[in-house]
Scaffold this motif. Sequence first.
Motif, PDB file in Angstrom:
ATOM      1  N   HIS A  76     -28.510  51.659   9.331  1.00 15.53           N
ATOM      2  CA  HIS A  76     -27.365  52.522   9.013  1.00 15.53           C
ATOM      3  C   HIS A  76     -27.802  53.841   8.383  1.00 15.53           C
ATOM      4  O   HIS A  76     -26.964  54.629   7.940  1.00 15.53           O
ATOM      5  CB  HIS A  76     -26.360  51.838   8.070  1.00 15.53           C
ATOM      6  CG  HIS A  76     -25.887  50.512   8.545  1.00 15.53           C
ATOM      7  ND1 HIS A  76     -25.596  49.474   7.694  1.00 15.53           N
ATOM      8  CD2 HIS A  76     -25.656  50.034   9.792  1.00 15.53           C
ATOM      9  CE1 HIS A  76     -25.197  48.424   8.377  1.00 15.53           C
ATOM     10  NE2 HIS A  76     -25.236  48.741   9.657  1.00 15.53           N
ATOM     11  N   PHE A  87     -25.820  57.018   1.967  1.00 10.14           N
ATOM     12  CA  PHE A  87     -25.518  55.939   1.022  1.00 10.14           C
ATOM     13  C   PHE A  87     -25.082  56.516  -0.317  1.00 10.14           C
ATOM     14  O   PHE A  87     -24.067  56.098  -0.892  1.00 10.14           O
ATOM     15  CB  PHE A  87     -26.745  55.047   0.857  1.00 10.14           C
ATOM     16  CG  PHE A  87     -26.660  54.095  -0.298  1.00 10.14           C
ATOM     17  CD1 PHE A  87     -25.728  53.069  -0.306  1.00 10.14           C
ATOM     18  CD2 PHE A  87     -27.510  54.232  -1.384  1.00 10.14           C
ATOM     19  CE1 PHE A  87     -25.648  52.185  -1.379  1.00 10.14           C
ATOM     20  CE2 PHE A  87     -27.440  53.359  -2.456  1.00 10.14           C
ATOM     21  CZ  PHE A  87     -26.506  52.338  -2.463  1.00 10.14           C
ATOM     22  N   THR A 101     -21.526  57.802  -0.415  1.00  7.72           N
ATOM     23  CA  THR A 101     -20.435  56.831  -0.595  1.00  7.72           C
ATOM     24  C   THR A 101     -20.184  56.590  -2.082  1.00  7.72           C
ATOM     25  O   THR A 101     -19.039  56.379  -2.493  1.00  7.72           O
ATOM     26  CB  THR A 101     -20.755  55.492   0.092  1.00  7.72           C
ATOM     27  OG1 THR A 101     -21.879  54.853  -0.545  1.00  7.72           O
ATOM     28  CG2 THR A 101     -21.035  55.678   1.570  1.00  7.72           C
ATOM     29  N   GLY A 139     -29.602  50.191  -1.843  1.00  6.18           N
ATOM     30  CA  GLY A 139     -29.094  50.351  -0.488  1.00  6.18           C
ATOM     31  C   GLY A 139     -29.207  49.107   0.365  1.00  6.18           C
ATOM     32  O   GLY A 139     -28.842  49.137   1.556  1.00  6.18           O
ATOM     33  N   CYS A 165     -27.485  46.286   0.252  1.00  2.94           N
ATOM     34  CA  CYS A 165     -26.169  45.801   0.673  1.00  2.94           C
ATOM     35  C   CYS A 165     -25.566  46.712   1.733  1.00  2.94           C
ATOM     36  O   CYS A 165     -24.888  46.246   2.660  1.00  2.94           O
ATOM     37  CB  CYS A 165     -25.228  45.681  -0.529  1.00  2.94           C
ATOM     38  SG  CYS A 165     -24.866  47.248  -1.355  1.00  2.94           S
ATOM     39  N   TYR A 166     -25.788  48.017   1.607  1.00  4.93           N
ATOM     40  CA  TYR A 166     -25.287  48.980   2.584  1.00  4.93           C
ATOM     41  C   TYR A 166     -25.921  48.724   3.943  1.00  4.93           C
ATOM     42  O   TYR A 166     -25.270  48.782   4.976  1.00  4.93           O
ATOM     43  CB  TYR A 166     -25.605  50.393   2.102  1.00  4.93           C
ATOM     44  CG  TYR A 166     -25.001  51.507   2.931  1.00  4.93           C
ATOM     45  CD1 TYR A 166     -23.719  51.952   2.683  1.00  4.93           C
ATOM     46  CD2 TYR A 166     -25.738  52.107   3.946  1.00  4.93           C
ATOM     47  CE1 TYR A 166     -23.164  52.981   3.431  1.00  4.93           C
ATOM     48  CE2 TYR A 166     -25.206  53.143   4.697  1.00  4.93           C
ATOM     49  CZ  TYR A 166     -23.917  53.575   4.438  1.00  4.93           C
ATOM     50  OH  TYR A 166     -23.359  54.595   5.198  1.00  4.93           O
ATOM     51  N   SER A 167     -27.203  48.418   3.932  1.00  4.64           N
ATOM     52  CA  SER A 167     -27.926  48.160   5.174  1.00  4.64           C
ATOM     53  C   SER A 167     -27.436  46.900   5.869  1.00  4.64           C
ATOM     54  O   SER A 167     -27.309  46.866   7.096  1.00  4.64           O
ATOM     55  CB  SER A 167     -29.424  48.035   4.888  1.00  4.64           C
ATOM     56  OG  SER A 167     -30.143  47.668   6.047  1.00  4.64           O
ATOM     57  N   CYS A 224     -24.500  45.393   5.573  1.00  5.62           N
ATOM     58  CA  CYS A 224     -23.043  45.284   5.712  1.00  5.62           C
ATOM     59  C   CYS A 224     -22.645  45.275   7.182  1.00  5.62           C
ATOM     60  O   CYS A 224     -22.937  46.217   7.928  1.00  5.62           O
ATOM     61  CB  CYS A 224     -22.361  46.444   4.998  1.00  5.62           C
ATOM     62  SG  CYS A 224     -20.563  46.462   5.192  1.00  5.62           S
ATOM     63  N   ILE A 257     -20.112  48.227   8.339  1.00  5.62           N
ATOM     64  CA  ILE A 257     -20.706  49.545   8.575  1.00  5.62           C
ATOM     65  C   ILE A 257     -21.347  49.614   9.957  1.00  5.62           C
ATOM     66  O   ILE A 257     -21.434  50.687  10.566  1.00  5.62           O
ATOM     67  CB  ILE A 257     -21.717  49.884   7.460  1.00  5.62           C
ATOM     68  CG1 ILE A 257     -20.967  50.014   6.127  1.00  5.62           C
ATOM     69  CG2 ILE A 257     -22.469  51.170   7.754  1.00  5.62           C
ATOM     70  CD1 ILE A 257     -21.867  50.186   4.926  1.00  5.62           C
ATOM     71  N   GLY A 264     -18.654  50.648   1.869  1.00  9.84           N
ATOM     72  CA  GLY A 264     -19.767  49.737   1.656  1.00  9.84           C
ATOM     73  C   GLY A 264     -19.696  49.080   0.290  1.00  9.84           C
ATOM     74  O   GLY A 264     -18.974  49.529  -0.612  1.00  9.84           O
ATOM     75  N   SER A 298     -21.773  48.652  -2.397  1.00  7.58           N
ATOM     76  CA  SER A 298     -22.241  49.265  -3.633  1.00  7.58           C
ATOM     77  C   SER A 298     -21.228  50.259  -4.180  1.00  7.58           C
ATOM     78  O   SER A 298     -20.984  50.306  -5.394  1.00  7.58           O
ATOM     79  CB  SER A 298     -23.586  49.965  -3.401  1.00  7.58           C
ATOM     80  OG  SER A 298     -24.129  50.417  -4.621  1.00  7.58           O
ATOM     81  N   CYS A 317     -23.652  41.070   1.806  1.00  6.65           N
ATOM     82  CA  CYS A 317     -24.077  41.955   0.722  1.00  6.65           C
ATOM     83  C   CYS A 317     -24.644  41.161  -0.447  1.00  6.65           C
ATOM     84  O   CYS A 317     -25.605  41.593  -1.098  1.00  6.65           O
ATOM     85  CB  CYS A 317     -22.903  42.820   0.262  1.00  6.65           C
ATOM     86  SG  CYS A 317     -21.390  41.900  -0.098  1.00  6.65           S
TER      87      CYS A 317
END
Length: 557
Positions: free
Chosen positions: A103, A117, A120, A161, A163-165, A167, A170, A178, A180, A218
């Motif tokens: 992402h 990231f 956000t 990051g 959790c962002y990756s 998710c 996303i 996201g 975080s 996450c």
Amino acid sequence: MEDMKENREMKAIIRILRFNPDIDEKPYYQDFELEFGSGTTILDCLINIKDNQEGSLTFRRSCRSGICGSCALRINHRAMLACKTQAMDVVRDGIVLVEPLVHLRTIKDLVVDLEPFYNTIEQVHPWLITDHTLKEKEEAGTVTQADVELLGSVDDCIFCGACYSDCNVIDVDRSFLGPSAIAKSFRFTVDPRDSAGDERIRQLVEQGLYKCPVDQECEIACPKGLSLRRDIIEYLRCGAVANEVGPMPAHKRLIMSVLDTGASVPVTTTQAVDEYPEYECDFHGIHELYIKKFEGEPVAEVVLFFGCIINRRQQDTAAAIINIFQHNNVAVHIPKKQVCCGSPFMRVGMRDAMKPFVTQNFEIFNTYAIHGVPHILTSCSGCNSTFRHDYPGLAREYGLDFDFEIFDVGEYMTMMEAEGNLRLEDLKPVNMRAMYHYPCHIRASELDESIYVDLINKIPGLELVQVPSSGLCCGGGGGVRAAYPDVSDKLSIRRMEVAKEEGVDGLLTNCPFCILSFERGLELMRESGEPMEFGIFDFYKVFSRAFGEEEDGVGGS
């Protein structure tokens, strides 16, 4: 023995996804053979490779103590901190796969551009907002010990990051904030010194608070173990309801259906509990079905709670579960007045409205328990998660007795096997090549996927294709299927496409929500003129079929 384990050494391939946009047309994998021992982390391996084999390898690192978050990357398709991950723990068939976070744009090799990231986080205004029109003593909110504990539940976030990756949302909707960012908004929303709490929740709803399918990817990725689903997202959804900015209109219609009919889906055909009138009887004031088709004494008696979808939409699944237990000399009690477990209320934030359903279920379950049948079995993973994790707290809150025990059907079958009461020798071949889909609600019940994988592997002729866990979601949980069907559909279709690439006949799962989502995805593919030659198979029906019953898998080409 412990010393031998600590001094153990092994050799493995570290397979790294490399990419230098200045010279490479596309990313490629490069293998590095390393010998390492206990205590060696993935970061140690990367440093070794850079120092001794490939000086151009690029990655981030700093504290080496799991504090800065700079070494976050993906190991075997999961986001982790390289400095906290023991190399020996992640070797799979002699290989460790190392890739950059997804992402995010790759700058070089394992280094990604984290600006999207961080953006956000900025969107949720991560600072205290003070209303200077208030008097000083009113302005300064009093911080209690409970407030400190609540704030402390998210303060460990290191903005790595991961959790962002990982998710899932996303993947298909880049407008989603996201995990975080939502956690950071929570930190200020619950701070009594902040004067923008209501507005923060309203903005979160607009930015996708209800898009999360609560699949907990996450939480798996988070190196600090934050409880993002129940402690943060569901807390904020309750706040959205309290502030009358939630739930979404589709959720309100769903909840009205539950309140009107007692279940999350309307009755379209005969309910499973109404299909066996010859077994109707009374059990200490409970109108029930008592099914015992076999001769002799039962090895056990259990209560079956089917849940809304199986009872009202997937009656063949209910029949398959009954058949499995009858074949193995287990008598089943099925209360006729089964009502919703309350999961829809919990997931969308309308917790206060579920009390009548909780109370009725407790009354039924406790009646069985005090009369010698304490084991309540759920065939719906969402019901199991609600009973197991939400009901204990609700029992204390409502002053209810909790005399019964909750089991997932597969979990109970595994217990029967351990006791020698599951007649595996009777299983007949089922010729199928399938991949198991691990429902997120089963994970939320803290039940390992190995429970079902092991049972599936007992079926002769069934080839179970296992791939490294990707954490892909069906899109059906958390109210996403109702409020954001486009997100749900993209997630379900993507999950099936990934499985299809492995050459399987279809996905095999034990969650009615997952089955509904996948079936809808198949139907959408057919309507678009691009039908997917793929099947969705219900675990219970396949297992019943292996015991000699006639049910086939759900779905199809």
